[in-house]
Design a protein around this motif. Structure first.
Motif, PDB file in Angstrom:
ATOM      1  N   PRO A 169       0.801  -1.232   0.000  1.00 35.04           N
ATOM      2  CA  PRO A 169       0.000   0.000   0.000  1.00 35.04           C
ATOM      3  C   PRO A 169       0.830   1.277   0.000  1.00 35.04           C
ATOM      4  CG  PRO A 169      -0.961  -1.590   1.507  1.00 35.04           C
ATOM      5  CD  PRO A 169       0.365  -2.160   1.064  1.00 35.04           C
ATOM      6  N   ARG A 170       2.040   1.219   0.541  1.00 41.00           N
ATOM      7  CA  ARG A 170       2.893   2.407   0.525  1.00 41.00           C
ATOM      8  C   ARG A 170       3.308   2.769  -0.891  1.00 41.00           C
ATOM      9  NH1 ARG A 170       7.093   0.222   4.837  1.00 41.00           N
ATOM     10  NH2 ARG A 170       6.795  -1.535   3.410  1.00 41.00           N
ATOM     11  N   ASP A 171       3.486   1.762  -1.739  1.00 44.42           N
ATOM     12  CA  ASP A 171       3.816   2.043  -3.135  1.00 44.42           C
ATOM     13  C   ASP A 171       2.622   2.634  -3.872  1.00 44.42           C
ATOM     14  OD1 ASP A 171       6.495   1.230  -3.033  1.00 44.42           O
ATOM     15  OD2 ASP A 171       5.953  -0.873  -3.315  1.00 44.42           O
ATOM     16  N   ILE A 172       1.426   2.156  -3.546  1.00 47.91           N
ATOM     17  CA  ILE A 172       0.223   2.764  -4.122  1.00 47.91           C
ATOM     18  C   ILE A 172       0.162   4.236  -3.729  1.00 47.91           C
ATOM     19  CG2 ILE A 172      -2.289   2.677  -4.237  1.00 47.91           C
ATOM     20  CD1 ILE A 172      -2.079  -0.292  -3.380  1.00 47.91           C
ATOM     21  N   ALA A 173       0.436   4.507  -2.453  1.00 47.51           N
ATOM     22  CA  ALA A 173       0.388   5.882  -1.967  1.00 47.51           C
ATOM     23  C   ALA A 173       1.448   6.757  -2.637  1.00 47.51           C
ATOM     24  CB  ALA A 173       0.567   5.897  -0.451  1.00 47.51           C
ATOM     25  N   GLU A 174       2.643   6.206  -2.852  1.00 50.70           N
ATOM     26  CA  GLU A 174       3.694   6.973  -3.526  1.00 50.70           C
ATOM     27  C   GLU A 174       3.230   7.397  -4.916  1.00 50.70           C
ATOM     28  OE1 GLU A 174       6.498   8.021  -2.416  1.00 50.70           O
ATOM     29  OE2 GLU A 174       7.192   6.731  -0.787  1.00 50.70           O
ATOM     30  N   VAL A 175       2.611   6.477  -5.643  1.00 46.54           N
ATOM     31  CA  VAL A 175       2.109   6.803  -6.973  1.00 46.54           C
ATOM     32  C   VAL A 175       0.968   7.812  -6.865  1.00 46.54           C
ATOM     33  CG1 VAL A 175       0.977   5.881  -9.035  1.00 46.54           C
ATOM     34  CG2 VAL A 175       2.849   4.609  -7.958  1.00 46.54           C
ATOM     35  N   ALA A 176       0.084   7.618  -5.890  1.00 46.57           N
ATOM     36  CA  ALA A 176      -1.033   8.542  -5.723  1.00 46.57           C
ATOM     37  C   ALA A 176      -0.543   9.965  -5.497  1.00 46.57           C
ATOM     38  CB  ALA A 176      -1.911   8.092  -4.560  1.00 46.57           C
ATOM     39  N   VAL A 177       0.467  10.127  -4.652  1.00 48.58           N
ATOM     40  CA  VAL A 177       0.980  11.470  -4.367  1.00 48.58           C
ATOM     41  C   VAL A 177       1.541  12.108  -5.632  1.00 48.58           C
ATOM     42  CG1 VAL A 177       2.792  12.734  -3.141  1.00 48.58           C
ATOM     43  CG2 VAL A 177       1.373  11.079  -1.921  1.00 48.58           C
ATOM     44  N   ARG A 178       2.251  11.323  -6.446  1.00 56.01           N
ATOM     45  CA  ARG A 178       2.764  11.886  -7.699  1.00 56.01           C
ATOM     46  C   ARG A 178       1.621  12.355  -8.589  1.00 56.01           C
ATOM     47  NH1 ARG A 178       6.685  10.030  -5.103  1.00 56.01           N
ATOM     48  NH2 ARG A 178       8.815   9.980  -5.896  1.00 56.01           N
ATOM     49  N   THR A 179       0.569  11.549  -8.695  1.00 59.73           N
ATOM     50  CA  THR A 179      -0.532  11.919  -9.584  1.00 59.73           C
ATOM     51  C   THR A 179      -1.326  13.107  -9.037  1.00 59.73           C
ATOM     52  OG1 THR A 179      -2.064  10.329  -8.576  1.00 59.73           O
ATOM     53  CG2 THR A 179      -0.733   9.553 -10.412  1.00 59.73           C
ATOM     54  N   LEU A 180      -1.319  13.275  -7.721  1.00 57.62           N
ATOM     55  CA  LEU A 180      -2.035  14.401  -7.115  1.00 57.62           C
ATOM     56  C   LEU A 180      -1.264  15.710  -7.210  1.00 57.62           C
ATOM     57  CD1 LEU A 180      -3.259  12.583  -3.878  1.00 57.62           C
ATOM     58  CD2 LEU A 180      -4.764  13.520  -5.655  1.00 57.62           C
ATOM     59  N   THR A 181       0.047  15.643  -7.261  1.00 52.11           N
ATOM     60  CA  THR A 181       0.863  16.851  -7.135  1.00 52.11           C
ATOM     61  C   THR A 181       1.691  17.174  -8.376  1.00 52.11           C
ATOM     62  OG1 THR A 181       2.708  15.612  -6.137  1.00 52.11           O
ATOM     63  CG2 THR A 181       1.044  16.537  -4.641  1.00 52.11           C
ATOM     64  N   GLU A 182       1.732  16.276  -9.351  1.00 54.57           N
ATOM     65  CA  GLU A 182       2.540  16.500 -10.546  1.00 54.57           C
ATOM     66  C   GLU A 182       1.659  16.505 -11.788  1.00 54.57           C
ATOM     67  OE1 GLU A 182       5.410  13.398 -10.607  1.00 54.57           O
ATOM     68  OE2 GLU A 182       6.461  14.083  -8.806  1.00 54.57           O
ATOM     69  N   ALA A 183       2.138  17.182 -12.824  1.00 57.71           N
ATOM     70  CA  ALA A 183       1.444  17.193 -14.104  1.00 57.71           C
ATOM     71  C   ALA A 183       1.764  15.910 -14.879  1.00 57.71           C
ATOM     72  CB  ALA A 183       1.859  18.423 -14.907  1.00 57.71           C
ATOM     73  N   GLY A 184       0.978  15.649 -15.909  1.00 59.90           N
ATOM     74  CA  GLY A 184       1.278  14.557 -16.820  1.00 59.90           C
ATOM     75  C   GLY A 184       0.520  13.277 -16.581  1.00 59.90           C
ATOM     76  N   HIS A 185      -0.415  13.272 -15.628  1.00 60.11           N
ATOM     77  CA  HIS A 185      -1.144  12.041 -15.328  1.00 60.11           C
ATOM     78  C   HIS A 185      -2.616  12.103 -15.715  1.00 60.11           C
ATOM     79  CE1 HIS A 185       2.261  10.375 -13.092  1.00 60.11           C
ATOM     80  NE2 HIS A 185       2.426  11.592 -12.605  1.00 60.11           N
ATOM     81  N   ALA A 186      -3.074  13.226 -16.211  1.00 59.60           N
ATOM     82  CA  ALA A 186      -4.483  13.362 -16.577  1.00 59.60           C
ATOM     83  C   ALA A 186      -4.825  12.404 -17.714  1.00 59.60           C
ATOM     84  CB  ALA A 186      -4.780  14.797 -16.992  1.00 59.60           C
ATOM     85  N   GLY A 187      -5.975  11.741 -17.574  1.00 60.02           N
ATOM     86  CA  GLY A 187      -6.430  10.822 -18.606  1.00 60.02           C
ATOM     87  C   GLY A 187      -5.659   9.522 -18.674  1.00 60.02           C
ATOM     88  N   ARG A 188      -4.927   9.190 -17.613  1.00 59.58           N
ATOM     89  CA  ARG A 188      -4.122   7.969 -17.607  1.00 59.58           C
ATOM     90  C   ARG A 188      -4.608   7.006 -16.531  1.00 59.58           C
ATOM     91  NH1 ARG A 188       2.147   9.291 -17.487  1.00 59.58           N
ATOM     92  NH2 ARG A 188       2.175   7.062 -17.964  1.00 59.58           N
ATOM     93  N   ALA A 189      -4.387   5.721 -16.790  1.00 54.40           N
ATOM     94  CA  ALA A 189      -4.706   4.670 -15.819  1.00 54.40           C
ATOM     95  C   ALA A 189      -3.425   3.925 -15.502  1.00 54.40           C
ATOM     96  CB  ALA A 189      -5.754   3.717 -16.375  1.00 54.40           C
ATOM     97  N   HIS A 190      -3.061   3.857 -14.229  1.00 55.36           N
ATOM     98  CA  HIS A 190      -1.829   3.208 -13.792  1.00 55.36           C
ATOM     99  C   HIS A 190      -2.163   1.878 -13.100  1.00 55.36           C
ATOM    100  CE1 HIS A 190       0.486   6.707 -14.792  1.00 55.36           C
ATOM    101  NE2 HIS A 190      -0.051   7.461 -13.856  1.00 55.36           N
ATOM    102  N   THR A 191      -1.734   0.781 -13.713  1.00 55.38           N
ATOM    103  CA  THR A 191      -1.851  -0.522 -13.062  1.00 55.38           C
ATOM    104  C   THR A 191      -0.638  -0.709 -12.155  1.00 55.38           C
ATOM    105  OG1 THR A 191      -3.043  -1.431 -14.945  1.00 55.38           O
ATOM    106  CG2 THR A 191      -2.044  -3.005 -13.424  1.00 55.38           C
ATOM    107  N   LEU A 192      -0.874  -1.131 -10.913  1.00 55.36           N
ATOM    108  CA  LEU A 192       0.188  -1.179  -9.908  1.00 55.36           C
ATOM    109  C   LEU A 192       0.327  -2.590  -9.360  1.00 55.36           C
ATOM    110  CD1 LEU A 192      -0.851   2.066  -7.994  1.00 55.36           C
ATOM    111  CD2 LEU A 192       0.773   1.854  -9.875  1.00 55.36           C
ATOM    112  N   THR A 193       1.540  -3.119  -9.409  1.00 56.67           N
ATOM    113  CA  THR A 193       1.832  -4.436  -8.847  1.00 56.67           C
ATOM    114  C   THR A 193       3.122  -4.383  -8.049  1.00 56.67           C
ATOM    115  OG1 THR A 193       3.285  -5.346 -10.582  1.00 56.67           O
ATOM    116  CG2 THR A 193       0.905  -5.427 -10.999  1.00 56.67           C
ATOM    117  N   GLY A 194       3.364  -5.453  -7.314  1.00 51.58           N
ATOM    118  CA  GLY A 194       4.656  -5.641  -6.691  1.00 51.58           C
ATOM    119  C   GLY A 194       5.671  -6.091  -7.722  1.00 51.58           C
TER     120      GLY A 194
END
Length: 284
Positions: A169-194
Protein backbone atom coordinates in the motif's frame (compact mmCIF):
# COMPACT_ATOMS: atom_id res chain seq x y z
CA UNK A 1 -6.15 22.47 -1.99
CA UNK A 2 -6.09 18.65 -2.16
CA UNK A 3 -8.86 16.59 -0.58
CA UNK A 4 -7.86 13.11 0.62
CA UNK A 5 -10.88 10.88 1.22
CA UNK A 6 -10.45 7.76 3.31
CA UNK A 7 -7.70 9.57 5.20
CA UNK A 8 -7.63 6.94 7.96
CA UNK A 9 -7.67 4.00 5.54
CA UNK A 10 -4.92 1.66 4.38
CA UNK A 11 -3.85 3.81 1.44
CA UNK A 12 -5.22 7.20 2.50
CA UNK A 13 -3.14 7.48 5.65
CA UNK A 14 -0.01 6.63 3.65
CA UNK A 15 -0.89 9.33 1.12
CA UNK A 16 -1.10 11.85 3.98
CA UNK A 17 2.35 10.83 5.25
CA UNK A 18 3.85 11.40 1.80
CA UNK A 19 2.33 14.69 0.70
CA UNK A 20 5.19 17.13 0.04
CA UNK A 21 6.02 19.76 2.61
CA UNK A 22 3.97 22.90 2.10
CA UNK A 23 1.08 21.20 0.27
CA UNK A 24 -2.30 22.20 1.66
CA UNK A 25 -4.60 19.24 2.14
CA UNK A 26 -7.98 18.57 3.68
CA UNK A 27 -8.36 15.10 5.18
CA UNK A 28 -11.85 13.64 4.99
CA UNK A 29 -13.01 11.05 7.51
CA UNK A 30 -16.41 9.69 8.49
CA UNK A 31 -15.79 10.06 12.21
CA UNK A 32 -13.33 11.55 14.69
CA UNK A 33 -9.91 11.73 13.06
CA UNK A 34 -8.03 9.65 15.61
CA UNK A 35 -6.41 7.51 12.91
CA UNK A 36 -5.21 10.27 10.60
CA UNK A 37 -1.48 10.13 9.92
CA UNK A 38 0.82 13.10 10.43
CA UNK A 39 2.25 14.78 7.37
CA UNK A 40 5.81 16.08 7.15
CA UNK A 41 6.90 19.09 9.18
CA UNK A 42 5.66 22.22 7.48
CA UNK A 43 2.52 20.59 6.10
CA UNK A 44 -0.71 22.53 6.45
CA UNK A 45 -3.54 20.01 6.75
CA UNK A 46 -7.02 20.24 8.14
CA UNK A 47 -9.49 17.49 8.96
CA UNK A 48 -13.16 17.44 8.02
CA UNK A 49 -15.87 14.94 8.96
CA UNK A 50 -18.05 14.08 5.97
CA UNK A 51 -19.99 11.17 4.57
CA UNK A 52 -20.77 10.23 0.98
CA UNK A 53 -24.42 9.89 1.93
CA UNK A 54 -24.63 13.45 3.26
CA UNK A 55 -24.58 15.96 0.40
CA UNK A 56 -24.23 18.90 2.77
CA UNK A 57 -21.14 17.50 4.46
CA UNK A 58 -19.61 16.66 1.08
CA UNK A 59 -20.22 20.20 -0.14
CA UNK A 60 -18.48 21.63 2.92
CA UNK A 61 -15.55 19.22 2.53
CA UNK A 62 -15.07 20.24 -1.11
CA UNK A 63 -15.05 24.03 -0.69
CA UNK A 64 -11.86 25.37 -2.27
CA UNK A 65 -10.67 21.92 -3.40
CA UNK A 66 -9.10 21.63 -6.84
CA UNK A 67 -7.76 18.06 -6.71
CA UNK A 68 -9.24 15.06 -4.90
CA UNK A 69 -8.12 11.54 -4.05
CA UNK A 70 -11.21 9.33 -4.14
CA UNK A 71 -11.51 6.05 -2.24
CA UNK A 72 -14.84 4.25 -1.86
CA UNK A 73 -15.50 0.85 -0.33
CA UNK A 74 -19.25 0.27 -0.10
CA UNK A 75 -19.48 -2.33 -2.86
CA UNK A 76 -22.53 -1.86 -5.03
CA UNK A 77 -23.33 1.53 -3.53
CA UNK A 78 -23.48 4.92 -5.22
CA UNK A 79 -20.80 6.72 -3.20
CA UNK A 80 -18.78 7.51 -6.33
CA UNK A 81 -21.76 9.08 -8.06
CA UNK A 82 -22.58 11.19 -5.01
CA UNK A 83 -18.98 12.36 -4.61
CA UNK A 84 -18.46 13.18 -8.29
CA UNK A 85 -21.70 15.16 -8.42
CA UNK A 86 -20.66 17.20 -5.39
CA UNK A 87 -17.12 17.64 -6.72
CA UNK A 88 -18.35 18.91 -10.06
CA UNK A 89 -20.68 21.38 -8.34
CA UNK A 90 -17.81 22.58 -6.12
CA UNK A 91 -15.54 23.27 -9.10
CA UNK A 92 -13.05 20.44 -8.51
CA UNK A 93 -10.74 20.18 -11.51
CA UNK A 94 -9.13 16.75 -11.10
CA UNK A 95 -9.95 13.46 -9.39
CA UNK A 96 -7.52 10.59 -8.77
CA UNK A 97 -9.50 7.43 -8.07
CA UNK A 98 -8.39 4.20 -6.40
CA UNK A 99 -9.84 1.36 -8.49
CA UNK A 100 -8.62 -2.22 -9.06
CA UNK A 101 -6.57 -4.12 -11.62
CA UNK A 102 -9.35 -6.67 -12.14
CA UNK A 103 -11.27 -4.19 -14.32
CA UNK A 104 -8.81 -5.05 -17.11
CA UNK A 105 -9.69 -8.77 -17.04
CA UNK A 106 -12.42 -9.47 -19.64
CA UNK A 107 -13.33 -12.67 -17.80
CA UNK A 108 -13.86 -10.89 -14.47
CA UNK A 109 -17.59 -10.37 -14.08
CA UNK A 110 -18.09 -10.48 -10.31
CA UNK A 111 -19.96 -7.83 -8.33
CA UNK A 112 -16.85 -5.99 -7.12
CA UNK A 113 -15.31 -5.72 -10.58
CA UNK A 114 -18.55 -4.62 -12.24
CA UNK A 115 -18.93 -1.96 -9.55
CA UNK A 116 -15.40 -0.66 -10.10
CA UNK A 117 -15.85 -0.58 -13.88
CA UNK A 118 -19.05 1.42 -13.51
CA UNK A 119 -17.33 3.85 -11.13
CA UNK A 120 -14.45 4.35 -13.55
CA UNK A 121 -16.93 5.16 -16.31
CA UNK A 122 -18.67 7.70 -14.08
CA UNK A 123 -15.36 9.47 -13.49
CA UNK A 124 -14.34 9.45 -17.16
CA UNK A 125 -17.73 10.94 -18.07
CA UNK A 126 -17.69 13.53 -15.27
CA UNK A 127 -16.12 16.36 -17.25
CA UNK A 128 -13.28 16.63 -14.72
CA UNK A 129 -9.69 15.57 -15.34
CA UNK A 130 -9.16 12.03 -14.09
CA UNK A 131 -6.47 9.52 -13.22
CA UNK A 132 -7.13 5.89 -12.31
CA UNK A 133 -4.97 3.80 -9.98
CA UNK A 134 -5.53 0.06 -10.47
CA UNK A 135 -3.60 -1.95 -7.88
CA UNK A 136 -3.46 -5.70 -7.47
CA UNK A 137 -4.24 -7.10 -4.03
CA UNK A 138 -2.68 -5.25 -1.10
CA UNK A 139 0.19 -7.01 0.65
CA UNK A 140 -1.46 -5.87 3.86
CA UNK A 141 -4.25 -8.40 3.25
CA UNK A 142 -1.81 -10.87 4.82
CA UNK A 143 -2.58 -9.23 8.17
CA UNK A 144 -5.73 -11.38 8.21
CA UNK A 145 -3.37 -14.29 9.00
CA UNK A 146 -1.81 -12.58 12.02
CA UNK A 147 -4.00 -14.17 14.70
CA UNK A 148 -3.49 -17.74 13.47
CA UNK A 149 0.24 -17.14 12.99
CA UNK A 150 0.58 -15.87 16.56
CA UNK A 151 -1.52 -18.61 18.17
CA UNK A 152 -0.96 -21.64 15.93
CA UNK A 153 1.99 -20.85 13.65
CA UNK A 154 -0.30 -21.55 10.68
CA UNK A 155 -1.53 -19.66 7.60
CA UNK A 156 -4.87 -20.65 6.11
CA UNK A 157 -5.93 -19.58 2.63
CA UNK A 158 -7.50 -20.75 -0.61
CA UNK A 159 -5.42 -22.14 -3.48
CA UNK A 160 -1.98 -22.12 -1.92
CA UNK A 161 -0.05 -22.34 -5.20
CA UNK A 162 -1.94 -19.53 -6.98
CA UNK A 163 0.16 -16.42 -7.59
CA UNK A 164 -0.77 -12.77 -7.09
CA UNK A 165 1.43 -9.80 -7.99
CA UNK A 166 0.35 -8.09 -4.77
CA UNK A 167 1.53 -4.56 -4.03
CA UNK A 168 2.58 -2.70 -0.88
CA UNK A 169 0.00 0.00 0.00
CA UNK A 170 2.89 2.41 0.53
CA UNK A 171 3.82 2.04 -3.14
CA UNK A 172 0.22 2.76 -4.12
CA UNK A 173 0.39 5.88 -1.97
CA UNK A 174 3.69 6.97 -3.53
CA UNK A 175 2.11 6.80 -6.97
CA UNK A 176 -1.03 8.54 -5.72
CA UNK A 177 0.98 11.47 -4.37
CA UNK A 178 2.76 11.89 -7.70
CA UNK A 179 -0.53 11.92 -9.58
CA UNK A 180 -2.03 14.40 -7.12
CA UNK A 181 0.86 16.85 -7.13
CA UNK A 182 2.54 16.50 -10.55
CA UNK A 183 1.44 17.19 -14.10
CA UNK A 184 1.28 14.56 -16.82
CA UNK A 185 -1.14 12.04 -15.33
CA UNK A 186 -4.48 13.36 -16.58
CA UNK A 187 -6.43 10.82 -18.61
CA UNK A 188 -4.12 7.97 -17.61
CA UNK A 189 -4.71 4.67 -15.82
CA UNK A 190 -1.83 3.21 -13.79
CA UNK A 191 -1.85 -0.52 -13.06
CA UNK A 192 0.19 -1.18 -9.91
CA UNK A 193 1.83 -4.44 -8.85
CA UNK A 194 4.66 -5.64 -6.69
CA UNK A 195 7.97 -6.73 -8.24
CA UNK A 196 7.02 -10.42 -8.34
CA UNK A 197 3.94 -12.61 -8.13
CA UNK A 198 3.87 -14.67 -4.94
CA UNK A 199 1.69 -17.54 -3.79
CA UNK A 200 0.22 -18.01 -0.30
CA UNK A 201 2.65 -20.87 0.22
CA UNK A 202 5.59 -18.61 -0.67
CA UNK A 203 4.25 -15.84 1.54
CA UNK A 204 4.04 -18.32 4.41
CA UNK A 205 7.65 -19.35 3.85
CA UNK A 206 8.84 -15.74 3.73
CA UNK A 207 6.90 -14.82 6.86
CA UNK A 208 8.43 -17.78 8.66
CA UNK A 209 11.95 -16.68 7.74
CA UNK A 210 11.25 -13.13 8.87
CA UNK A 211 9.81 -14.34 12.19
CA UNK A 212 12.48 -17.05 12.54
CA UNK A 213 9.83 -19.65 13.34
CA UNK A 214 8.47 -22.58 11.32
CA UNK A 215 5.08 -21.80 9.82
CA UNK A 216 2.68 -24.28 8.28
CA UNK A 217 0.37 -23.56 5.36
CA UNK A 218 -3.09 -25.10 5.45
CA UNK A 219 -5.18 -24.85 2.30
CA UNK A 220 -8.83 -24.02 2.89
CA UNK A 221 -11.52 -25.86 1.00
CA UNK A 222 -13.90 -23.63 -0.99
CA UNK A 223 -16.62 -24.49 1.52
CA UNK A 224 -14.56 -23.37 4.53
CA UNK A 225 -13.44 -20.25 2.69
CA UNK A 226 -17.03 -19.40 1.80
CA UNK A 227 -18.14 -19.79 5.41
CA UNK A 228 -15.31 -17.57 6.64
CA UNK A 229 -16.00 -14.88 4.04
CA UNK A 230 -19.74 -14.88 4.71
CA UNK A 231 -19.01 -14.33 8.37
CA UNK A 232 -17.24 -11.07 7.48
CA UNK A 233 -19.03 -9.84 4.36
CA UNK A 234 -22.50 -9.73 2.78
CA UNK A 235 -23.12 -12.84 0.69
CA UNK A 236 -22.76 -11.09 -2.74
CA UNK A 237 -19.39 -9.65 -1.71
CA UNK A 238 -18.23 -13.01 -0.35
CA UNK A 239 -19.15 -14.68 -3.64
CA UNK A 240 -17.31 -11.97 -5.59
CA UNK A 241 -14.18 -12.60 -3.51
CA UNK A 242 -14.44 -16.34 -4.16
CA UNK A 243 -14.75 -15.65 -7.88
CA UNK A 244 -11.62 -13.52 -7.69
CA UNK A 245 -9.77 -16.35 -5.96
CA UNK A 246 -10.73 -18.68 -8.80
CA UNK A 247 -9.33 -16.22 -11.35
CA UNK A 248 -6.14 -16.04 -9.32
CA UNK A 249 -5.93 -19.85 -9.31
CA UNK A 250 -6.20 -19.72 -13.11
CA UNK A 251 -3.29 -17.26 -13.37
CA UNK A 252 -5.22 -14.04 -14.00
CA UNK A 253 -3.44 -12.05 -11.28
CA UNK A 254 0.20 -13.00 -11.78
CA UNK A 255 1.31 -10.41 -14.36
CA UNK A 256 3.92 -7.95 -13.09
CA UNK A 257 4.25 -4.40 -14.41
CA UNK A 258 6.88 -1.80 -13.53
CA UNK A 259 4.57 1.19 -13.11
CA UNK A 260 5.69 1.98 -9.55
CA UNK A 261 9.26 2.49 -10.75
CA UNK A 262 8.26 4.41 -13.89
CA UNK A 263 6.11 6.87 -11.93
CA UNK A 264 8.15 7.26 -8.73
CA UNK A 265 11.69 6.35 -9.82
CA UNK A 266 11.87 3.70 -7.08
CA UNK A 267 11.18 -0.03 -7.56
CA UNK A 268 8.15 -1.59 -5.92
CA UNK A 269 8.77 -3.23 -2.54
CA UNK A 270 8.80 -7.05 -2.43
CA UNK A 271 6.58 -9.00 -0.04
CA UNK A 272 9.52 -9.93 2.17
CA UNK A 273 10.23 -6.25 2.82
CA UNK A 274 6.59 -5.66 3.73
CA UNK A 275 6.72 -8.67 6.08
CA UNK A 276 9.90 -7.46 7.79
CA UNK A 277 8.36 -4.07 8.45
CA UNK A 278 5.16 -5.60 9.86
CA UNK A 279 6.67 -8.48 11.78
CA UNK A 280 5.33 -7.12 15.05
CA UNK A 281 1.77 -7.84 13.98
CA UNK A 282 2.62 -11.53 13.52
CA UNK A 283 5.00 -11.90 16.45
CA UNK A 284 2.50 -10.70 19.05
Amino acid sequence: MILVTGATGTVGREVVRRLPEGVRARLMTRGPATGVAKGPAGSVHETVIADYGDAGSLGRALVGVRTAFLVTSRVGGDDDARFLRAAREAGVERVVKLSAAAVLDPLADDLITRWQRANEELLRDSGMEWTLLRPRSFMSNALSWAASVRSERVVRALYGTSANACVDPRDIAEVAVRTLTEAGHAGRAHTLTGPAAVTPVEQTEQLGRVLEVPLRFEELSPERARAALRARHPEPVAEALLAGALRQRDGAKAEVVDTVRSVTGTPARPFRTWAQEHRGAFAG
